[in-house]
Design a protein around this motif. Sequence first.
Motif, PDB file in Angstrom:
ATOM      1  N   ALA A   7       0.832  -1.211   0.000  1.00  0.00           N
ATOM      2  CA  ALA A   7       0.000   0.000   0.000  1.00  0.00           C
ATOM      3  C   ALA A   7       0.863   1.256   0.000  1.00  0.00           C
ATOM      4  O   ALA A   7       0.560   2.220  -0.708  1.00  0.00           O
ATOM      5  CB  ALA A   7      -0.947  -0.012   1.201  1.00  0.00           C
TER       6      ALA A   7
ATOM      7  N   GLU B 213       2.237   2.124  -3.388  1.00  0.00           N
ATOM      8  CA  GLU B 213       1.276   2.779  -4.288  1.00  0.00           C
ATOM      9  C   GLU B 213       1.386   4.293  -4.183  1.00  0.00           C
ATOM     10  O   GLU B 213       1.242   5.004  -5.162  1.00  0.00           O
ATOM     11  CB  GLU B 213      -0.158   2.355  -3.951  1.00  0.00           C
ATOM     12  CG  GLU B 213      -0.524   0.995  -4.420  1.00  0.00           C
ATOM     13  CD  GLU B 213      -0.471   0.853  -5.926  1.00  0.00           C
ATOM     14  OE1 GLU B 213      -0.930   1.767  -6.648  1.00  0.00           O
ATOM     15  OE2 GLU B 213       0.031  -0.182  -6.402  1.00  0.00           O
TER      16      GLU B 213
ATOM     17  N   ALA C 284      -4.971  -0.970   3.106  1.00  0.00           N
ATOM     18  CA  ALA C 284      -4.691   0.468   3.159  1.00  0.00           C
ATOM     19  C   ALA C 284      -3.817   0.737   4.378  1.00  0.00           C
ATOM     20  O   ALA C 284      -3.858  -0.014   5.359  1.00  0.00           O
ATOM     21  CB  ALA C 284      -5.981   1.274   3.244  1.00  0.00           C
TER      22      ALA C 284
ATOM     23  N   SER D 149      -2.762   5.578   1.978  1.00  0.00           N
ATOM     24  CA  SER D 149      -2.753   4.929   0.671  1.00  0.00           C
ATOM     25  C   SER D 149      -3.518   3.615   0.721  1.00  0.00           C
ATOM     26  O   SER D 149      -3.419   2.864   1.686  1.00  0.00           O
ATOM     27  CB  SER D 149      -1.304   4.659   0.249  1.00  0.00           C
ATOM     28  OG  SER D 149      -1.258   4.086  -1.039  1.00  0.00           O
ATOM     29  N   THR D 150      -4.273   3.360  -0.344  1.00  0.00           N
ATOM     30  CA  THR D 150      -5.059   2.130  -0.469  1.00  0.00           C
ATOM     31  C   THR D 150      -4.622   1.388  -1.729  1.00  0.00           C
ATOM     32  O   THR D 150      -4.394   2.005  -2.771  1.00  0.00           O
ATOM     33  CB  THR D 150      -6.561   2.467  -0.569  1.00  0.00           C
ATOM     34  OG1 THR D 150      -6.930   3.234   0.573  1.00  0.00           O
ATOM     35  CG2 THR D 150      -7.414   1.209  -0.630  1.00  0.00           C
ATOM     36  N   LEU D 151      -4.523   0.077  -1.635  1.00  0.00           N
ATOM     37  CA  LEU D 151      -4.221  -0.722  -2.826  1.00  0.00           C
ATOM     38  C   LEU D 151      -5.327  -0.528  -3.853  1.00  0.00           C
ATOM     39  O   LEU D 151      -6.506  -0.445  -3.497  1.00  0.00           O
ATOM     40  CB  LEU D 151      -4.116  -2.200  -2.443  1.00  0.00           C
ATOM     41  CG  LEU D 151      -2.907  -2.589  -1.608  1.00  0.00           C
ATOM     42  CD1 LEU D 151      -3.044  -4.027  -1.105  1.00  0.00           C
ATOM     43  CD2 LEU D 151      -1.626  -2.423  -2.409  1.00  0.00           C
TER      44      LEU D 151
END
Length: 148
Positions: free
Chosen positions: A18, A21, A62, A84-86
């Motif tokens: 995560a 990303e 996340a 951040s979230t996948l």
Amino acid sequence: MPEIRVLLAADAALALPALRELRPASPQMASAQALRAHLAEVEGQGYRLAGSFEPGREEAAAVAGYRVLTNLAWGRFLYLDDLSTLPDARGRGHASALLGWLEAEARRLGCAQLHLDSGVGPARFTAHRLYLGRGLNLTSHHFAKELT
């Protein structure tokens, strides 16, 4: 509802996908070992991680990186450095659950406010909608100068 857990340096592998990303070019994202070493260093400076987990998924869907700070303008506050979230987990409430958890954690830690900075432009509109929907307000412009 996602499960929120505090992550330590030893949990770097769970947070890495995560975080990568959000900051793919960061040298600390090169490997779980590099992230673990970085987290061990910054944990001593107050940086903490929390992850949002789905049943049956080992890594965090996340991640939120945050710290508690104190200054003259706001007193004691929680600052959200990273959220951040996948991609395959977006739209399932992970970021919102983390923001709710962070609000509760800020209160538990004696903070009067929660702060974050976000980039500008169309790529950030979804994040800004989330922040505004969770009750955060646009209160300032952030200025920066890179020192070479």
